[in-house]
Write a protein that holds these residues in place. Sequence first.
Motif, PDB file in Angstrom:
ATOM      1  N   PRO A   1       4.973  -4.742  -4.443  1.00 53.19           N
ATOM      2  CA  PRO A   1       4.665  -3.701  -5.405  1.00 53.19           C
ATOM      3  C   PRO A   1       3.629  -2.841  -4.767  1.00 53.19           C
ATOM      4  N   SER A   2       2.572  -3.377  -3.935  1.00 52.48           N
ATOM      5  CA  SER A   2       1.315  -2.772  -3.715  1.00 52.48           C
ATOM      6  C   SER A   2       1.659  -1.882  -2.563  1.00 52.48           C
ATOM      7  N   GLY A   3       3.024  -1.698  -1.766  1.00 48.39           N
ATOM      8  CA  GLY A   3       3.135  -0.853  -0.898  1.00 48.39           C
ATOM      9  C   GLY A   3       2.502  -1.071   0.568  1.00 48.39           C
ATOM     10  N   LYS A   4       1.925  -2.086   0.582  1.00 48.68           N
ATOM     11  CA  LYS A   4       0.930  -2.450   1.921  1.00 48.68           C
ATOM     12  C   LYS A   4       2.074  -2.646   2.897  1.00 48.68           C
ATOM     13  N   THR A   5       2.993  -3.636   2.655  1.00 47.91           N
ATOM     14  CA  THR A   5       3.854  -4.342   3.574  1.00 47.91           C
ATOM     15  C   THR A   5       4.807  -3.056   4.297  1.00 47.91           C
TER      16      THR A   5
ATOM     17  N   VAL B   1      -0.102   4.442   1.065  1.00 43.63           N
ATOM     18  CA  VAL B   1      -0.918   5.861   1.147  1.00 43.63           C
ATOM     19  C   VAL B   1      -0.243   6.750  -0.225  1.00 43.63           C
ATOM     20  N   VAL B   2       0.938   6.264  -0.641  1.00 45.93           N
ATOM     21  CA  VAL B   2       1.683   7.367  -1.482  1.00 45.93           C
ATOM     22  C   VAL B   2       1.142   6.986  -2.748  1.00 45.93           C
ATOM     23  N   LEU B   3       0.442   5.806  -3.157  1.00 41.83           N
ATOM     24  CA  LEU B   3       0.308   5.491  -4.640  1.00 41.83           C
ATOM     25  C   LEU B   3      -0.900   6.184  -4.996  1.00 41.83           C
TER      26      LEU B   3
ATOM     27  N   ASN C   1       0.372   1.649 -11.731  1.00 46.50           N
ATOM     28  CA  ASN C   1      -0.713   0.945 -10.991  1.00 46.50           C
ATOM     29  C   ASN C   1      -0.081   0.336  -9.773  1.00 46.50           C
ATOM     30  N   ASP C   2       1.342   0.210  -9.546  1.00 47.91           N
ATOM     31  CA  ASP C   2       1.953  -0.171  -8.349  1.00 47.91           C
ATOM     32  C   ASP C   2       3.194   0.650  -8.341  1.00 47.91           C
TER      33      ASP C   2
END
Length: 140
Positions: free
Chosen positions: A30-34, A39-41, A55-56
């Motif tokens: 859910p953080s989007g890092k993987t 960068v979109v969050l 938030n995620d």
Amino acid sequence: MNRTEKWLVFWTLFIGVGALWGTFMMLHDPSGKTFGLAVVLPFLQTLPFADFFFNDFRWSGLALLIVNGIPQLMTAFLLFSRHRFAPIAALICGLLLMLWIGAQFIIFPLNILSSIYFIFGATEFILAWRLLVRQMPKNK
């Protein structure tokens, strides 16, 4: 199955499976890092109700599944089974994808991937329109 129907099956499966993959990516991390989504969050966090929804990527992933994934895959099934409502379902799916991407154009900076998916939605809409017109009874 005619050529238009085959192309519609392709597009509904391609977009539907892509939406499933996108949902998996957003729910898996859910953080989007993987998957490079982090960068979109910040763009999402400027939207109303951002404290709850953005938030995620959990809510975004579920929205992607509900708006694009499930309808596209259900439409592919309708097309395979040659259901009479398949062209209308495909028309709606193409429209939903164009609206989804249109919202992205408002939220995010212009990018090539969103532009390509808008074209995919327009292609699906046009093919569905052709199929729908072909299936209409001819008045003599």
